[in-house]
Design an enzyme around this catalytic site. Structure first.
Site, PDB file in Angstrom:
ATOM      1  N   ASP A 482     -20.225  77.649   1.474  1.00  0.00           N
ATOM      2  CA  ASP A 482     -20.584  76.298   1.907  1.00  0.00           C
ATOM      3  C   ASP A 482     -19.475  75.784   2.806  1.00  0.00           C
ATOM      4  O   ASP A 482     -18.370  76.320   2.790  1.00  0.00           O
ATOM      5  CB  ASP A 482     -20.652  75.357   0.687  1.00  0.00           C
ATOM      6  CG  ASP A 482     -21.950  75.515  -0.070  1.00  0.00           C
ATOM      7  OD1 ASP A 482     -22.861  76.105   0.511  1.00  0.00           O
ATOM      8  OD2 ASP A 482     -22.043  75.053  -1.211  1.00  0.00           O
ATOM      9  N   ASP A 803     -22.992  74.426  -4.731  1.00  0.00           N
ATOM     10  CA  ASP A 803     -22.659  73.285  -5.586  1.00  0.00           C
ATOM     11  C   ASP A 803     -23.900  72.511  -6.021  1.00  0.00           C
ATOM     12  O   ASP A 803     -23.870  71.785  -6.982  1.00  0.00           O
ATOM     13  CB  ASP A 803     -21.659  72.349  -4.884  1.00  0.00           C
ATOM     14  CG  ASP A 803     -22.151  71.932  -3.498  1.00  0.00           C
ATOM     15  OD1 ASP A 803     -23.325  72.199  -3.172  1.00  0.00           O
ATOM     16  OD2 ASP A 803     -21.359  71.346  -2.745  1.00  0.00           O
ATOM     17  N   ASP A 807     -29.025  75.428  -5.250  1.00  0.00           N
ATOM     18  CA  ASP A 807     -28.314  76.669  -4.930  1.00  0.00           C
ATOM     19  C   ASP A 807     -28.490  77.695  -6.041  1.00  0.00           C
ATOM     20  O   ASP A 807     -28.093  78.847  -5.894  1.00  0.00           O
ATOM     21  CB  ASP A 807     -26.808  76.393  -4.727  1.00  0.00           C
ATOM     22  CG  ASP A 807     -26.545  75.659  -3.427  1.00  0.00           C
ATOM     23  OD1 ASP A 807     -27.332  75.851  -2.482  1.00  0.00           O
ATOM     24  OD2 ASP A 807     -25.569  74.892  -3.357  1.00  0.00           O
TER      25      ASP A 807
END
Length: 1112
Positions: A482, A803, A807
């Site tokens: 990310d 997070d 996901d």
């Protein structure tokens, strides 16, 4: 018994309830029965019996807005009456249970039986005195000097050695279990939840939540207890863990306010009053029932009636939170079957680890190392079994032919016990060969290495939930990371603003902004953001203000403060309960909208979100005096070019804030999102900066040097993502790499029917470095595409960071899933293998280092063990075949086995990692476990040891001028000759252990040896024990004490290993191409069939999760 304890528990509670009837307006049992209701039935019961949720709060003596006062006496009383929020863990295994488990080892059982037969026969004396004579050579020397009286010693010594091995194994398991429990409690301490106490919102450990607490729930939370919803915004819950219902359930105070522990918040936010905790929550009740069933099940299992689904409660739902176990209700053949699913790292050592694997949702395939080790262990085991069988057969045939054919002796009944003693001796030799050949130390070495690494990784901010993830990380070839919070600091600051047709490169003075626009901007940000998001004064003077809650919203609230306004008075004026309708942010909307009712009865909706998405929905924009003007497509394009792209190229996130007014007559259909979230009026565009973490560029450079490709997968705008990727060093200007957004990615990988094609993905992923504006679906597709790709020689090993709740599927699909400890939702943490406690990318690099170190430690151990295996098996086999006896006795072999397995695994598996591990490429999935350098070392040292031992065996008595130990009769005393062979053999192993520290052909084998005190103490400790065994071991160890000169020779021949190691290092590997590489995993035979099936199930499981999450 379980039932009895439960009934006692309830009886005690009922007595308590009677005593405290006056204390609270409702009893524990009333609350329990209330929580069993759902939907309208629950609303009616709540209204009729309690006067709604407000009435329930009154009875529980709590305030819906201010929470519990927090007085200690009140909290203690609540604990006493309603219980604590934890479920008692399963009792750990006792040391005796672990001893019993260690005794189940097949080879040990065979040895025990052989030893017992040997013992029994040694006490049997055949009747008559002539037996010895007439049995001829077979009994030769049996009665010499009363040696037969000592015949029991070998059997007893074998039993004693078995006891030693068992105790050492049990102790290892015990310490491992203790460590896992420590890890377990660490994971549980990390678990906190937001509650309101004394009007303050605080983060409370889940175990401290009590009945009457007001808990704030938000997207991604795992509910820690049962409760009743007081107020909710667009709240959707995934209750599949309790009810098996796969669709998300909408929750609202007026339709279905019941919230259950262990369920996931998939969308929205709200507040609930806690009504049941720990064993009294809906999840706790099921756990208690299962826990009570464990003992019955264990009894049944002992009787052989093993329970079909393995429902034992292997983990614990400590702190009433479902992270450690999730209860899955599966519809199987029309019947609902309960399945316990422990999700934390194994809490009860190896046995529980196995149980966890058996019961949890199909996890990914075996880790790379496990796959290779299993294959290697099977190969070695088969070879060992074959060798031991051949040894026994040859010995028996040799004996039979010599006695009954060559010397033509008849089989005499009185000689039978003596013949049987010989056969038992041959059998023991065979078993000894097997014991040495079977590498039972392998799993131990893996466990020790992993357990050691996991403990140390905590200090490097890696909280490992699944042990094998630690080692898999060493093989990682790709990391999909990310952007926000991992590569950047996740401290958002508004630095640019576009309002009233003017772009401000710095936040302007509020005086220059149109007053109407300023008011709308301040109100839109204050109301249309989570009320739990706040900016608090800094902890210490001169520090930065503390950001609490969603960091993007914190950046916007910071803008309000910079414009000399305050958001709190506006929130006080319009509290959360007065918000008419909230459309929470999710990965499909990419915006958040809040509707409020204005004093004149009309409605106003504020919206904020990704600028290109919100601007598409705008038909007007505020001009320089704050009045709406028409916003045409032409204007939008110009704005993208002149405002949004320049901001994005500076690496800023761009957020558009907008509003829309609705008349109350007729009231709009708020569920018709397409029409509601349209026709907006843009107020402004804010450029928010999230600086790159200073340590990240260096960490990424290390990854690239280590042969790991780093890709950024983000929801941010393509230009923002590219700018950040350049700052991080993921891409460099002028390089031929792909930076595309989700839309383009899907266009490239899908065919005309919209289906994903692997060949198309294979054209994209090798060059892809940045995937922007991507959804969780895109992330999962990319990860799956890279893992399933067969275009490279080596199948990719992919690590992913995540997070968000969505996901989950990507984290599960990845070889290693990293969840963020700070910003991550509980759902993401539960789907992950490792939690990054500091959310920092550089911690991933540490995980790579530790992973590679585990791989190296196992390889070092293998190199050492296989050398011993090869030599010991050949010596025992050849010696037995030529001399009718093994030069290394059973007890000696067991001691060597102990050195090899337990001590060497401890010594070699605890080497600390060094930076040099990051200077080479990943091993990859199909590379052999035993490299050509290792094969060269194993064979090289094996040849040296065999030459020395066979020289000593056949000409040793002449060299040292001593009696030969060959062809000694049964039960003859230990010989100096064989003691020298045994002692030299052990000395060579000790010095070779130092050689084994290096597996890549390094010359300095002493490098860093003193950084590992465990290694040094084990080498010296083994040496000391060896002296004791040789000098004082006597008959049990078949040893004759040696004088100093002979000792010096043994040590000298052992030292030769170090010199010989240097000779081997000089031989180039290119000369040894013929060497077969063991333990190799090829693409086809990578996994046994059942694992492949499990892998397919896993994909389906992840994809099902994904489809469920697509409404998000």
């Amino acid at each position: 018994m379980g039932d009895m304890s439960n009934s006692d528990f309830y009886a005690k509670n009922q007595r308590n309830e009677g005593n405290h009837a006056a204390a609270f307006g409702c009893s524990l049992m009333e609350l329990r029965s209330l929580m069993e209701l759902r939907g309208t039935e629950a609303v009616v019961k709540l209204q009729e019996d309690y006067g709604g949720v407000e009435g329930l709060c009154k009875r529980l003596k709590t305030s819906p807005t201010e929470g519990l006062a927090g007085a200690q006496t009140d909290l203690d009383k609540r604990k006493e009456i309603f219980g604590k929020n934890l479920i008692p863990p399963k009792k750990p295994k006792t040391f005796l249970q672990l001893v019993w488990e260690a005794l189940q080892d097949v080879t040990l059982i065979i040895l025990e039986i052989a030893a017992l037969i040997s013992l029994g026969l040694s006490f049997y004396h055949p009747p008559g005195e002539t037996g010895g004579e007439s049995c001829g050579a077979a009994a030769g020397g049996v009665e010499d000097e009363g040696e037969a009286d000592a015949g029991w010693i070998e059997g007893a010594a074998i039993l004693l050695s078995v006891v030693c091995v068992v105790l050492v194994t049990a102790f290892n398991d015990w310490s491992k279990e203790k460590q896992f429990r420590g890890l377990q409690s660490r994971i549980e301490q990390e678990q906190k939840f937001q509650v309101v106490r004394g009007s303050q919102v605080i983060q409370l450990p889940v175990a401290d939540i009590l009945v009457g607490d007001i808990a704030q729930i938000k997207y991604g939370d795992l509910l820690p207890s049962d409760g009743v919803l007081i107020q909710g915004n667009d709240l959707k819950i995934d209750e599949s863990s309790l009810t098996g219902e796969s669709d998300h359930v909408k929750k609202s105070a007026d339709k279905d306010p019941m919230l259950l522990s262990g369920t996931h918040v998939m969308e929205g936010s709200g507040r609930m009053v806690v009504t049941a905790v720990g064993v009294n929550s809906q999840t706790g009740i099921i756990f208690t029932l299962l826990g009570a069933g464990v003992e019955e099940e264990e009894k049944k299992e002992k009787k052989g009636g093993a329970v079909e689904d393995g429902h034992q409660n292997t983990g614990k739902m400590q702190d009433g939170n479902m992270e450690s176990n999730q209860i899955k209700v599966k519809k199987q053949d029309g019947a609902a079957a309960m399945e316990m699913q422990p999700l934390k790292s194994a809490e009860g050592g190896e046995a529980d680890e196995k149980e966890r694997k058996k019961v949890s949702a199909p996890k990914k395939e075996k880790s790379v190392l496990q796959g290779k080790l299993t294959k290697l262990a099977v190969q070695i085991g088969k070879a060992g079994l074959l060798m031991s069988a051949i040894t026994v057969i040859i010995l028996v045939l040799y004996f039979a032919i010599d006695n009954f054919v060559m010397q033509k002796r008849p089989w005499m009944p009185e000689c039978t016990p003596i013949y049987i003693q010989y056969f038992v001796k041959f059998f023991i030799i065979g078993v000894t060969v097997l014991v040495v050949a079977v590498p039972e130390g392998l799993p131990l070495a893996v466990t020790i290495s992993l357990a050691y690494s996991v403990k140390k990784m905590m200090k490097d901010n890696n909280l490992v939930r699944h042990l094998d993830a630690c080692e898999t990380m060493g093989n990682a070839t790709a990391i999909c990371s990310d952007k926000t919070g991992t590569l950047t600091t996740n401290r958002m600051t508004a630095v640019q603003l576009y309002v009233g047709d003017v772009r401000y490169k710095e936040i302007p003075d509020p005086g220059v902004l149109p007053p109407k626009s300023l008011d709308l901007l301040v109100n839109a940000i204050s109301i249309n953001s989570a009320y739990t998001t706040k900016i608090l004064p800094p902890d210490k003077e001169g520090g930065l203000p503390k950001q609490v809650g969603n960091k993007t919203e914190c950046g916007l609230l910071g803008l309000v403060l910079e414009l000399k306004r305050d958001y709190q008075p506006i929130r006080n004026q319009i509290p959360e309960e007065k918000l008419y309708k909230v459309y929470t942010f999710n990965s499909v909307r990419k915006s958040m909208s809040t509707v409020i009712k204005l004093p004149d009865g009309s409605f106003r909706m504020y919206s904020k979100g990704a600028s290109e998405i919100v601007l598409k929905k705008c038909s007007h924009i505020l001009n320089e005096v704050g009045e709406p003007r028409v916003f045409r497509p032409r204007d939008k394009d110009e704005m993208v070019k002149k405002v949004i792209e320049p901001m994005a190229c500076d690496g800023l996130r761009t957020i558009c804030v907008a509003y829309r007014d609705f008349s109350s007559n007729p009231e709009p259909n708020w569920d018709d999102e397409n029409n509601i979230l349209n026709d907006l009026t843009a107020i402004c565009v804010v450029g928010i900066e999230d600086p790159v973490r200073p340590e990240v560029p260096n960490a990424i450079q290390k990854c690239q040097r280590a042969g790991i490709t780093v890709r950024m997968v983000t929801g941010a705008n393509i230009n923002t993502a590219r700018a950040i990727a350049i700052k991080c060093g993921i891409i460099h200007p002028g390089e031929d790499f792909l930076c595309i957004d989700g839309k383009e990615f899907n266009r490239r990988i899908r065919n005309e029917k919209g289906e994903v094609e692997q060949e198309r993905i294979d054209k994209v992923w090798p060059k892809l470095r940045v995937l922007a504006r991507s959804s969780p679906t895109d992330k999962h597709t990319l990860v799956k595409g890279i893992i399933d790709s067969t275009m490279a020689d080596q199948r990719q090993v992919v690590a992913v960071t995540g997070d968000g709740t969505n996901d989950g599927p990507a984290l599960k699909k990845a070889d290693v899933g990293f969840a963020m400890g700070i910003a991550g939702t509980d759902v993401a943490k539960e789907a992950s293998d490792i939690i990054l406690t500091d959310d920092n990318f550089s911690s991933i690099v540490k995980a790579v280092m530790w992973g590679r170190n585990v791989y190296d430690s196992i390889s070092k151990f293998l190199q050492f063990q296989l050398t011993v295996n090869v030599v010991a098996v050949i010596v025992a086999f050849t010696g037995a075949c030529i001399t009718q006896d093994s030069p290394l006795k059973a007890v000696q072999m067991l001691w060597v086995n102990l050195i090899m397995d337990t001590f060497a695994s401890l010594a070699l598996a605890t080497e600390p990692p060094t930076e040099s591990l990051l200077k080479r490429k990943p091993y990859g999935r199909n590379k052999p476990l035993i490299s050509s350098t290792m094969t060269k070392n194993i064979l090289g040292h094996g040849v040296y040891q065999l030459i020395i031992i066979f020289t000593l065996l056949f000409v040793g008595e002449q060299i040292f001028d001593i009696d030969s130990g060959r062809n000694a009769p049964l039960h003859s005393p230990p010989s100096e000759h064989y003691t020298i062979i045994f002692n030299t053999f052990v000395m060579m192993q000790l010095f070779n252990e130092i050689n084994a520290r290096k597996i890549h052909g390094e010359r300095n084998v002493f490098d860093g040896i003193f950084r590992n005190p465990i290694f040094c103490s084990i080498v010296f400790g083994t040496f000391a024990v060896q002296i004791v065994i040789v000098q004082f071991g006597g008959k049990p160890f078949s040893c004759q004490p040696l004088d100093l000169e002979k000792w010096m020779w043994c040590v000298f021949l052992g030292l030769g290993e170090l010199v010989w190691g240097q000779v081997i290092a000089t031989i180039p590997n290119s000369r040894l191409r013929f060497l077969r590489r063991a333990g190799q995993l090829t693409q086809k035979d990578e996994l046994p069939e059942e694992d492949v099936n499990e892998e397919n199930e896993e994909i389906d499981h992840a994809e099902r999760e994904l489809r469920r999450g697509q409404i998000l």
